[in-house]
Design a protein around this motif. Structure first.
Motif, PDB file in Angstrom:
ATOM      1  N   GLU A  29       4.989  33.229  79.596  1.00 23.49           N
ATOM      2  CA  GLU A  29       3.870  33.995  79.545  1.00 23.49           C
ATOM      3  C   GLU A  29       3.007  32.768  80.074  1.00 23.49           C
ATOM      4  N   VAL A  89      -1.163  43.321  77.380  1.00 20.14           N
ATOM      5  CA  VAL A  89      -0.925  42.474  75.774  1.00 20.14           C
ATOM      6  C   VAL A  89       0.246  43.227  74.593  1.00 20.14           C
ATOM      7  N   ALA A 100      -0.595  36.381  78.137  1.00 25.74           N
ATOM      8  CA  ALA A 100       0.487  37.697  78.639  1.00 25.74           C
ATOM      9  C   ALA A 100       1.776  36.993  78.711  1.00 25.74           C
TER      10      ALA A 100
END
Length: 330
Positions: A29, A89, A100
């Motif tokens: 992420e 997201v 994200a």
């Protein structure tokens, strides 16, 4: 950080700014300092208590963002701190920071602002997977786009035009939306408040109907879409603003060999979304970079005024997207 809470299911007034811990990125992420966040129909449903986030997703609403990468997980390979990005997201977009998945993140096209970028991921990916991938729309076909002035509608109109639609028809509310839809590339913009869209479709297709229908409305539109569809037509159900269909005559579905499909984007896996994003970038990004296709932003609101943004969305008076702007000091 500050983020927007849904304090209880209800109207726009239940959206309130509140302090939250800044999230930390997982291995794959990126942590994004959010500069802008798009407002979408699923956000409104979530606020009303009608659309629960998937397991593990934040309760904070917001499905698409644009901003700067400020931290990355140890397995991230395609982004670095300081990159300007857009991202789809699972939730958490109405906030000063959001995480994200690298697979659903893309670099911000150079010709777009942060506000325009925030209006892109959820809407463009939804249109792409439904109209082009699952709906099988191709150059030379006709399409009817319900909610032609919505974010979905304005995006679908531009993409269909850029990719070779033979005829684009939309349904809109009033003369202002009608003019805007025509300017974006629709051949016919049907004011559903005073015209029957089935009659207009048949009038403008010499009685053949349309090849593909994109519907965010449902309710009694289901049966009417069957009437407006051409032989071997496809109806793609993206939303149900008017609620479920209570009575549907399936006979036209059989006699016209119609296909009626539906899907949502949010519950798909990160790998599924990555494949959609990659296809979108390969086939639609050139039109975005050239300026032929561009997110249409109707209005922006400060993050703390998310309730006003929702109220505008529910009024149906917008043409294009509504976006929240997030201010940062320094």
């Amino acid at each position: 950080m500050t983020a927007i809470d849904i304090t209880q299911p209800g109207g726009p007034e239940v959206l309130q700014a509140a302090p939250h811990a800044t999230p930390r990125p997982g291995p794959r992420e990126v942590l994004i300092q959010v500069h802008a966040a798009g407002v979408n129909g699923p956000d409104l449903l979530q606020r009303k208590g009608l659309y629960d986030p998937p397991a593990g997703a934040p309760d904070i609403p917001g499905l698409e963002i644009a901003g700067k990468v400020v931290a990355i997980g140890e397995q991230v390979r395609h982004f670095a701190v300081g990159d300007a990005v857009i991202a789809l997201v699972q939730g958490g977009g109405y906030a000063e920071y959001a995480v994200a998945d690298e697979r659903t993140t893309a670099h911000l096209p150079d010709n777009l602002s942060m506000v325009e970028g925030a209006a892109l991921p959820e809407t463009f990916m939804t249109v792409w997977v439904n109209l082009f991938q699952r709906g099988g729309f191709k150059a030379g076909e006709s399409v009817l786009i319900h909610g032609g002035a919505s974010g979905i509608g304005t995006t679908a109109t531009q993409l269909a035009r850029a990719l070779g639609a033979a005829k684009i028809l939309t349904t809109v509310n009033g003369a202002g939306q009608q003019a805007a839809s025509l300017e974006l590339g629709a051949d016919v913009a049907i004011d559903y408040t005073r015209e029957d869209f089935v009659e207009q479709v048949m009038l403008h297709t010499e009685g053949k109907g349309v090849d593909v229908i994109v519907d965010i409305i449902a309710g009694d539109y289901v049966a009417r879409n069957f009437k407006a569809a051409a032989m071997d037509g496809r109806i793609v159900q993206i939303g149900v603003v008017k609620g479920p269909a209570t009575e549907v005559d399936l006979f036209p579905l059989l006699t016209k060999r119609l296909t009626h499909i539906g899907s949502t984007l949010r519950a798909r896996s990160a790998d599924d979304k990555a494949a959609i994003l990659a296809d979108l970038q390969a086939k639609a990004w050139p039109h975005v970079r050239s300026g032929a296709v561009k997110p249409l932003v109707h209005a922006t609101f400060p993050l703390a005024a998310a309730s006003q943004a929702h109220a505008l969305m529910e009024s149906g008076r917008h043409i294009g997207k509504v976006v929240l702007k997030v201010a940062h000091n320094g």
